[in-house]
Design an enzyme around this catalytic site. Structure first.
Site, short mmCIF file in Angstrom:
data_model
loop_
_atom_site.label_atom_id
_atom_site.label_comp_id
_atom_site.label_asym_id
_atom_site.label_seq_id
_atom_site.Cartn_x
_atom_site.Cartn_y
_atom_site.Cartn_z
N SER A 1 12.34 89.99 26.70
CA SER A 1 13.37 89.76 25.69
C SER A 1 14.57 90.63 26.06
O SER A 1 14.42 91.65 26.74
CB SER A 1 12.83 90.19 24.33
OG SER A 1 13.88 90.40 23.41
N TYR B 1 8.53 96.58 19.03
CA TYR B 1 8.75 95.29 19.71
C TYR B 1 9.58 95.49 20.96
O TYR B 1 9.23 95.04 22.06
CB TYR B 1 9.45 94.31 18.75
CG TYR B 1 9.82 92.99 19.41
CD1 TYR B 1 8.84 92.05 19.71
CD2 TYR B 1 11.14 92.69 19.74
CE1 TYR B 1 9.17 90.84 20.31
CE2 TYR B 1 11.48 91.48 20.34
CZ TYR B 1 10.48 90.56 20.63
OH TYR B 1 10.81 89.37 21.24
N1 NAP Z 1 12.90 83.32 19.70
C1 NAP Z 1 13.66 84.29 20.19
O1 NAP Z 1 14.80 84.48 19.75
C2 NAP Z 1 13.14 85.15 21.30
C3 NAP Z 1 14.04 86.01 21.95
C4 NAP Z 1 13.58 86.81 22.96
C5 NAP Z 1 12.25 86.76 23.36
N2 NAP Z 1 11.40 85.92 22.72
C6 NAP Z 1 10.00 85.90 23.16
O2 NAP Z 1 9.63 84.57 23.46
C7 NAP Z 1 8.23 84.40 23.22
C8 NAP Z 1 8.02 83.16 22.37
O3 NAP Z 1 8.70 83.34 21.14
P1 NAP Z 1 9.05 82.13 20.15
O4 NAP Z 1 10.30 82.51 19.46
O5 NAP Z 1 8.97 80.85 20.87
O6 NAP Z 1 7.84 82.26 19.10
P2 NAP Z 1 7.28 81.21 18.05
O7 NAP Z 1 8.19 80.06 17.88
O8 NAP Z 1 6.90 82.00 16.86
O9 NAP Z 1 5.95 80.66 18.79
C9 NAP Z 1 4.94 81.56 19.10
C10 NAP Z 1 3.76 80.82 19.67
O10 NAP Z 1 2.74 81.78 19.95
C11 NAP Z 1 1.58 81.48 19.19
N3 NAP Z 1 0.99 82.73 18.70
C12 NAP Z 1 1.59 83.64 17.90
N4 NAP Z 1 0.74 84.65 17.66
C13 NAP Z 1 -0.41 84.35 18.31
C14 NAP Z 1 -1.66 84.99 18.43
N5 NAP Z 1 -1.91 86.14 17.82
N6 NAP Z 1 -2.60 84.42 19.19
C15 NAP Z 1 -2.37 83.24 19.81
N7 NAP Z 1 -1.20 82.58 19.73
C16 NAP Z 1 -0.24 83.12 18.97
C17 NAP Z 1 2.08 80.64 18.04
O11 NAP Z 1 1.01 79.91 17.53
P3 NAP Z 1 0.98 79.56 15.96
O12 NAP Z 1 1.84 78.38 15.85
O13 NAP Z 1 -0.44 79.30 15.66
O14 NAP Z 1 1.55 80.73 15.23
C18 NAP Z 1 3.14 79.82 18.72
O15 NAP Z 1 2.57 78.78 19.47
C19 NAP Z 1 7.75 85.68 22.59
O16 NAP Z 1 7.14 86.49 23.56
C20 NAP Z 1 9.02 86.34 22.09
O17 NAP Z 1 8.91 87.74 22.02
C21 NAP Z 1 11.80 85.11 21.70
#
Ligand code: NAP
Length: 312
Positions: free
Chosen positions: A189, A202
Protein backbone atom coordinates in the site's frame (compact mmCIF):
# COMPACT_ATOMS: atom_id res chain seq x y z
CA UNK A 1 41.74 40.10 -17.66
CA UNK A 2 43.65 37.30 -19.37
CA UNK A 3 43.32 34.94 -16.37
CA UNK A 4 39.50 35.40 -16.32
CA UNK A 5 39.12 33.79 -19.78
CA UNK A 6 39.94 30.15 -18.82
CA UNK A 7 37.63 30.48 -15.77
CA UNK A 8 34.76 31.71 -18.02
CA UNK A 9 35.40 28.81 -20.40
CA UNK A 10 35.32 26.35 -17.52
CA UNK A 11 32.02 27.79 -16.22
CA UNK A 12 30.55 27.64 -19.73
CA UNK A 13 31.35 23.94 -20.08
CA UNK A 14 30.24 23.21 -16.52
CA UNK A 15 26.87 24.87 -17.25
CA UNK A 16 26.51 23.16 -20.63
CA UNK A 17 27.42 19.80 -19.06
CA UNK A 18 24.87 20.26 -16.27
CA UNK A 19 22.10 21.21 -18.73
CA UNK A 20 22.95 18.20 -20.93
CA UNK A 21 22.95 15.87 -17.90
CA UNK A 22 19.58 17.18 -16.68
CA UNK A 23 18.10 16.96 -20.19
CA UNK A 24 19.29 13.34 -20.42
CA UNK A 25 17.81 12.50 -17.01
CA UNK A 26 14.45 14.08 -17.90
CA UNK A 27 14.38 12.33 -21.30
CA UNK A 28 15.19 8.98 -19.66
CA UNK A 29 12.42 9.51 -17.07
CA UNK A 30 9.90 10.50 -19.75
CA UNK A 31 10.88 7.53 -21.93
CA UNK A 32 10.64 5.12 -18.94
CA UNK A 33 7.24 6.58 -17.95
CA UNK A 34 5.99 6.28 -21.55
CA UNK A 35 7.21 2.70 -21.74
CA UNK A 36 5.68 1.79 -18.38
CA UNK A 37 2.32 3.55 -18.47
CA UNK A 38 1.52 3.84 -22.19
CA UNK A 39 3.16 0.83 -23.86
CA UNK A 40 3.27 -1.49 -20.83
CA UNK A 41 4.11 -5.15 -20.78
CA UNK A 42 1.00 -7.13 -21.67
CA UNK A 43 3.08 -10.32 -21.77
CA UNK A 44 4.43 -9.93 -18.20
CA UNK A 45 1.79 -12.34 -16.95
CA UNK A 46 0.73 -15.23 -19.16
CA UNK A 47 0.11 -18.94 -19.34
CA UNK A 48 3.81 -19.34 -20.20
CA UNK A 49 4.58 -18.99 -16.48
CA UNK A 50 2.47 -21.99 -15.49
CA UNK A 51 -1.12 -23.20 -15.76
CA UNK A 52 -2.42 -21.89 -12.44
CA UNK A 53 -2.68 -18.56 -10.65
CA UNK A 54 -3.38 -18.36 -6.91
CA UNK A 55 -5.05 -15.25 -5.50
CA UNK A 56 -5.69 -14.62 -1.79
CA UNK A 57 -8.62 -12.43 -0.76
CA UNK A 58 -10.16 -13.04 -4.14
CA UNK A 59 -13.91 -12.62 -3.60
CA UNK A 60 -13.97 -8.83 -3.66
CA UNK A 61 -12.12 -5.67 -4.63
CA UNK A 62 -8.56 -5.79 -5.93
CA UNK A 63 -8.12 -9.56 -5.44
CA UNK A 64 -11.27 -10.38 -7.41
CA UNK A 65 -10.05 -8.16 -10.25
CA UNK A 66 -6.64 -9.89 -10.29
CA UNK A 67 -8.41 -13.26 -10.44
CA UNK A 68 -10.56 -12.07 -13.38
CA UNK A 69 -7.66 -10.52 -15.30
CA UNK A 70 -5.52 -13.64 -14.89
CA UNK A 71 -8.42 -15.83 -16.03
CA UNK A 72 -8.84 -13.51 -19.02
CA UNK A 73 -5.24 -14.37 -19.93
CA UNK A 74 -6.19 -18.07 -19.94
CA UNK A 75 -4.85 -19.02 -16.52
CA UNK A 76 -6.72 -21.43 -14.27
CA UNK A 77 -7.38 -19.78 -10.92
CA UNK A 78 -7.29 -20.93 -7.30
CA UNK A 79 -9.40 -18.55 -5.24
CA UNK A 80 -8.43 -18.43 -1.56
CA UNK A 81 -10.76 -16.42 0.64
CA UNK A 82 -12.95 -16.50 3.72
CA UNK A 83 -16.52 -17.30 2.82
CA UNK A 84 -17.36 -20.46 0.82
CA UNK A 85 -20.59 -18.91 -0.50
CA UNK A 86 -18.77 -15.91 -1.98
CA UNK A 87 -16.03 -18.20 -3.29
CA UNK A 88 -18.62 -20.38 -5.06
CA UNK A 89 -20.22 -17.34 -6.64
CA UNK A 90 -16.97 -15.74 -7.88
CA UNK A 91 -15.69 -19.12 -8.99
CA UNK A 92 -18.72 -19.82 -11.18
CA UNK A 93 -18.69 -16.25 -12.58
CA UNK A 94 -15.05 -16.72 -13.64
CA UNK A 95 -15.64 -20.19 -15.08
CA UNK A 96 -18.59 -18.97 -17.13
CA UNK A 97 -17.04 -15.74 -18.33
CA UNK A 98 -13.49 -16.89 -19.12
CA UNK A 99 -13.95 -20.66 -19.69
CA UNK A 100 -11.12 -21.61 -17.36
CA UNK A 101 -10.94 -24.13 -14.55
CA UNK A 102 -11.16 -22.78 -10.99
CA UNK A 103 -10.65 -24.14 -7.49
CA UNK A 104 -11.61 -22.65 -4.15
CA UNK A 105 -10.02 -22.86 -0.71
CA UNK A 106 -12.04 -21.36 2.15
CA UNK A 107 -9.81 -20.20 5.01
CA UNK A 108 -9.68 -17.33 7.45
CA UNK A 109 -6.24 -15.73 7.22
CA UNK A 110 -6.57 -14.37 10.76
CA UNK A 111 -5.83 -17.94 11.93
CA UNK A 112 -2.38 -19.48 11.92
CA UNK A 113 -3.36 -23.12 11.44
CA UNK A 114 -4.76 -22.88 7.91
CA UNK A 115 -1.62 -23.52 5.88
CA UNK A 116 -1.80 -27.33 5.86
CA UNK A 117 -5.27 -27.04 4.30
CA UNK A 118 -3.94 -24.59 1.68
CA UNK A 119 -0.94 -26.84 1.00
CA UNK A 120 -3.28 -29.77 0.36
CA UNK A 121 -5.47 -27.61 -1.92
CA UNK A 122 -2.46 -26.53 -3.99
CA UNK A 123 -0.71 -29.93 -4.17
CA UNK A 124 0.35 -30.95 -7.66
CA UNK A 125 -0.59 -27.66 -9.33
CA UNK A 126 1.82 -25.89 -11.67
CA UNK A 127 1.56 -22.39 -10.20
CA UNK A 128 2.89 -19.58 -12.38
CA UNK A 129 1.47 -16.60 -10.52
CA UNK A 130 0.81 -15.94 -6.83
CA UNK A 131 -1.06 -12.79 -5.82
CA UNK A 132 -0.68 -12.10 -2.10
CA UNK A 133 -3.58 -9.70 -1.92
CA UNK A 134 -5.53 -10.47 1.26
CA UNK A 135 -5.36 -7.63 3.74
CA UNK A 136 -7.27 -5.79 6.43
CA UNK A 137 -7.09 -2.26 7.74
CA UNK A 138 -8.56 -0.39 10.71
CA UNK A 139 -12.29 0.20 11.01
CA UNK A 140 -11.37 3.90 11.28
CA UNK A 141 -8.13 5.86 12.01
CA UNK A 142 -7.35 5.67 15.73
CA UNK A 143 -4.59 6.30 18.28
CA UNK A 144 -2.73 3.05 18.99
CA UNK A 145 -3.86 2.62 22.61
CA UNK A 146 -7.45 3.54 21.83
CA UNK A 147 -8.04 0.91 19.15
CA UNK A 148 -11.05 -1.14 20.29
CA UNK A 149 -10.11 -4.77 21.09
CA UNK A 150 -6.44 -3.95 20.54
CA UNK A 151 -5.05 -7.44 21.30
CA UNK A 152 -7.25 -9.01 18.67
CA UNK A 153 -6.60 -6.27 16.11
CA UNK A 154 -2.81 -6.64 16.51
CA UNK A 155 -3.08 -10.40 15.97
CA UNK A 156 -5.40 -10.11 12.96
CA UNK A 157 -3.39 -7.40 11.23
CA UNK A 158 -0.17 -9.36 11.64
CA UNK A 159 -1.67 -12.70 10.59
CA UNK A 160 -3.65 -11.39 7.62
CA UNK A 161 -1.24 -8.77 6.29
CA UNK A 162 2.16 -10.29 7.14
CA UNK A 163 1.98 -13.99 8.01
CA UNK A 164 -0.16 -14.78 4.93
CA UNK A 165 2.45 -13.26 2.59
CA UNK A 166 5.33 -15.24 4.13
CA UNK A 167 3.47 -18.55 4.39
CA UNK A 168 1.87 -18.42 0.92
CA UNK A 169 5.29 -17.61 -0.53
CA UNK A 170 6.81 -20.52 1.39
CA UNK A 171 4.20 -22.85 -0.13
CA UNK A 172 4.37 -21.64 -3.74
CA UNK A 173 7.94 -20.46 -4.35
CA UNK A 174 9.66 -23.91 -4.31
CA UNK A 175 7.67 -25.05 -7.39
CA UNK A 176 8.51 -21.81 -9.20
CA UNK A 177 12.21 -22.15 -8.40
CA UNK A 178 12.14 -25.75 -9.62
CA UNK A 179 10.67 -24.60 -12.96
CA UNK A 180 12.84 -21.44 -13.03
CA UNK A 181 9.86 -19.19 -13.66
CA UNK A 182 7.09 -17.48 -11.77
CA UNK A 183 5.62 -14.17 -10.70
CA UNK A 184 4.69 -13.15 -7.15
CA UNK A 185 2.62 -9.99 -6.78
CA UNK A 186 2.47 -8.68 -3.21
CA UNK A 187 -0.16 -6.02 -2.55
CA UNK A 188 1.37 -3.56 -0.12
CA UNK A 189 0.00 0.00 0.00
CA UNK A 190 1.14 3.61 -0.38
CA UNK A 191 0.92 3.60 3.42
CA UNK A 192 3.79 1.12 3.36
CA UNK A 193 5.89 3.68 1.48
CA UNK A 194 5.15 6.73 3.67
CA UNK A 195 4.19 6.08 7.31
CA UNK A 196 0.56 6.89 8.14
CA UNK A 197 -0.14 7.92 11.76
CA UNK A 198 -3.49 6.78 13.20
CA UNK A 199 -3.24 3.75 10.90
CA UNK A 200 0.04 2.80 12.57
CA UNK A 201 -0.15 -1.00 12.64
CA UNK A 202 -1.66 -1.22 9.14
CA UNK A 203 0.97 1.12 7.73
CA UNK A 204 3.78 -0.85 9.41
CA UNK A 205 2.46 -4.20 8.13
CA UNK A 206 2.41 -2.78 4.60
CA UNK A 207 6.01 -1.54 4.99
CA UNK A 208 6.86 -5.15 5.89
CA UNK A 209 5.22 -6.37 2.68
CA UNK A 210 7.20 -3.81 0.67
CA UNK A 211 10.57 -4.74 2.23
CA UNK A 212 9.81 -8.47 2.03
CA UNK A 213 8.98 -8.17 -1.67
CA UNK A 214 12.02 -6.07 -2.55
CA UNK A 215 14.42 -8.40 -0.73
CA UNK A 216 12.79 -11.52 -2.17
CA UNK A 217 13.02 -10.07 -5.68
CA UNK A 218 16.77 -9.57 -5.27
CA UNK A 219 17.21 -13.09 -3.87
CA UNK A 220 15.28 -14.88 -6.62
CA UNK A 221 15.42 -12.75 -9.78
CA UNK A 222 18.46 -14.68 -11.01
CA UNK A 223 16.39 -17.87 -10.63
CA UNK A 224 13.73 -16.58 -13.03
CA UNK A 225 11.27 -15.32 -10.40
CA UNK A 226 9.81 -11.81 -10.62
CA UNK A 227 8.54 -10.43 -7.31
CA UNK A 228 6.62 -7.17 -7.39
CA UNK A 229 5.70 -4.84 -4.53
CA UNK A 230 2.46 -3.06 -5.46
CA UNK A 231 1.79 0.14 -3.49
CA UNK A 232 -1.60 1.63 -4.37
CA UNK A 233 -3.21 4.77 -2.95
CA UNK A 234 -7.01 4.62 -2.62
CA UNK A 235 -8.89 2.15 -4.82
CA UNK A 236 -12.72 2.10 -4.71
CA UNK A 237 -13.42 -1.08 -2.72
CA UNK A 238 -15.23 -2.30 0.36
CA UNK A 239 -12.09 -1.80 2.44
CA UNK A 240 -11.58 1.84 1.46
CA UNK A 241 -15.34 2.47 1.81
CA UNK A 242 -15.20 4.37 -1.49
CA UNK A 243 -18.19 3.49 -3.65
CA UNK A 244 -17.73 5.75 -6.67
CA UNK A 245 -14.46 5.45 -8.60
CA UNK A 246 -12.73 8.67 -9.70
CA UNK A 247 -9.52 9.39 -11.58
CA UNK A 248 -7.50 9.41 -8.34
CA UNK A 249 -9.46 6.54 -6.72
CA UNK A 250 -9.93 4.05 -9.55
CA UNK A 251 -12.16 0.98 -9.62
CA UNK A 252 -10.32 -2.25 -8.78
CA UNK A 253 -10.67 -3.35 -12.39
CA UNK A 254 -9.06 -0.15 -13.77
CA UNK A 255 -6.32 -0.40 -11.15
CA UNK A 256 -5.48 -4.06 -11.80
CA UNK A 257 -5.47 -3.69 -15.61
CA UNK A 258 -2.93 -0.89 -15.19
CA UNK A 259 -0.84 -2.69 -12.54
CA UNK A 260 -0.56 -5.89 -14.57
CA UNK A 261 1.04 -3.96 -17.43
CA UNK A 262 3.98 -3.12 -15.14
CA UNK A 263 4.82 -6.75 -14.31
CA UNK A 264 8.27 -7.62 -15.59
CA UNK A 265 9.13 -3.93 -15.98
CA UNK A 266 9.05 -2.64 -12.41
CA UNK A 267 9.59 -4.64 -9.23
CA UNK A 268 8.18 -1.81 -7.09
CA UNK A 269 5.23 0.20 -8.37
CA UNK A 270 2.16 2.19 -7.38
CA UNK A 271 0.51 0.26 -10.23
CA UNK A 272 -1.38 3.23 -11.63
CA UNK A 273 -0.10 6.44 -13.25
CA UNK A 274 -2.10 8.90 -11.11
CA UNK A 275 -0.93 7.09 -7.96
CA UNK A 276 2.68 7.23 -9.18
CA UNK A 277 2.33 11.01 -9.59
CA UNK A 278 0.81 11.27 -6.11
CA UNK A 279 3.77 9.31 -4.72
CA UNK A 280 6.32 11.62 -6.42
CA UNK A 281 4.57 14.61 -4.86
CA UNK A 282 4.29 13.04 -1.39
CA UNK A 283 7.89 11.83 -1.30
CA UNK A 284 9.12 15.31 -2.31
CA UNK A 285 7.49 16.92 0.75
CA UNK A 286 9.63 17.64 3.82
CA UNK A 287 8.68 14.94 6.35
CA UNK A 288 7.33 17.41 8.97
CA UNK A 289 4.90 18.82 6.40
CA UNK A 290 3.93 15.34 5.23
CA UNK A 291 3.25 14.17 8.81
CA UNK A 292 1.23 17.30 9.60
CA UNK A 293 -1.01 16.73 6.57
CA UNK A 294 -1.37 12.97 7.16
CA UNK A 295 -2.13 13.42 10.87
CA UNK A 296 -4.68 16.18 10.29
CA UNK A 297 -6.43 14.25 7.53
CA UNK A 298 -6.76 11.14 9.66
CA UNK A 299 -7.81 13.14 12.73
CA UNK A 300 -10.66 14.56 10.63
CA UNK A 301 -11.68 11.09 9.38
CA UNK A 302 -11.55 9.77 12.96
CA UNK A 303 -13.70 12.63 14.29
CA UNK A 304 -16.23 12.13 11.50
CA UNK A 305 -16.45 8.39 12.15
CA UNK A 306 -16.82 8.77 15.92
CA UNK A 307 -19.47 11.48 15.54
CA UNK A 308 -21.47 9.44 13.03
CA UNK A 309 -21.32 6.30 15.16
CA UNK A 310 -22.33 8.17 18.32
CA UNK A 311 -25.48 9.36 16.55
CA UNK A 312 -26.46 5.86 15.39
N1 NAP B 1 -8.68 -0.43 -1.37
C1 NAP B 1 -7.66 0.38 -1.19
O1 NAP B 1 -7.81 1.61 -1.23
C2 NAP B 1 -6.29 -0.19 -0.96
C3 NAP B 1 -5.19 0.69 -1.01
C4 NAP B 1 -3.93 0.19 -0.80
C5 NAP B 1 -3.74 -1.16 -0.56
N2 NAP B 1 -4.81 -1.99 -0.52
C6 NAP B 1 -4.57 -3.41 -0.26
O2 NAP B 1 -5.17 -4.18 -1.28
C7 NAP B 1 -5.56 -5.45 -0.76
C8 NAP B 1 -7.00 -5.73 -1.14
O3 NAP B 1 -7.81 -4.72 -0.58
P1 NAP B 1 -9.32 -4.43 -1.09
O4 NAP B 1 -9.54 -2.98 -0.88
O5 NAP B 1 -9.53 -5.03 -2.41
O6 NAP B 1 -10.14 -5.22 0.04
P2 NAP B 1 -11.65 -5.73 0.03
O7 NAP B 1 -12.43 -5.13 -1.08
O8 NAP B 1 -12.14 -5.54 1.42
O9 NAP B 1 -11.49 -7.30 -0.29
C9 NAP B 1 -10.77 -8.09 0.59
C10 NAP B 1 -10.84 -9.53 0.15
O10 NAP B 1 -10.11 -10.31 1.11
C11 NAP B 1 -10.97 -11.24 1.73
N3 NAP B 1 -10.63 -11.34 3.15
C12 NAP B 1 -10.66 -10.33 4.05
N4 NAP B 1 -10.30 -10.80 5.25
C13 NAP B 1 -10.05 -12.11 5.10
C14 NAP B 1 -9.65 -13.14 5.98
N5 NAP B 1 -9.45 -12.91 7.26
N6 NAP B 1 -9.46 -14.37 5.48
C15 NAP B 1 -9.67 -14.63 4.17
N7 NAP B 1 -10.05 -13.69 3.29
C16 NAP B 1 -10.26 -12.46 3.75
C17 NAP B 1 -12.35 -10.68 1.54
O11 NAP B 1 -13.28 -11.72 1.67
P3 NAP B 1 -14.73 -11.41 2.28
O12 NAP B 1 -15.48 -10.88 1.13
O13 NAP B 1 -15.22 -12.70 2.78
O14 NAP B 1 -14.55 -10.37 3.34
C18 NAP B 1 -12.24 -10.10 0.15
O15 NAP B 1 -12.32 -11.10 -0.82
C19 NAP B 1 -5.30 -5.40 0.73
O16 NAP B 1 -4.09 -6.03 1.02
C20 NAP B 1 -5.21 -3.91 1.02
O17 NAP B 1 -4.42 -3.64 2.15
C21 NAP B 1 -6.09 -1.54 -0.72
Amino acid sequence: MESALPAAGFLYWLGAGTVAYLALRVSCSLFTAFWLWVVGNEAGVSLELGEWAVVTGSTDGIGKSYAEELAKRGMKVVLVSRSQDKLNQVSSEIREQFKVETRTIAVDFSSEDIYDKIKTGLAGLEIGVLVNNVGMSYEYPEYFLEIPDLDNVIKKLININILSVCKMTQLVLPGMVERSKGVILNISSASGMSPVPLLTIYSATKAFVDFFSRCLHEEYRSKGIFVQSVLPYYVATKMSKIRKPTLGKPSPSTFVKSALKTVGLKSRTCGYLVHALMASFTLALPSWIYFKIAMNMNKAVRAHFLKKNKKN
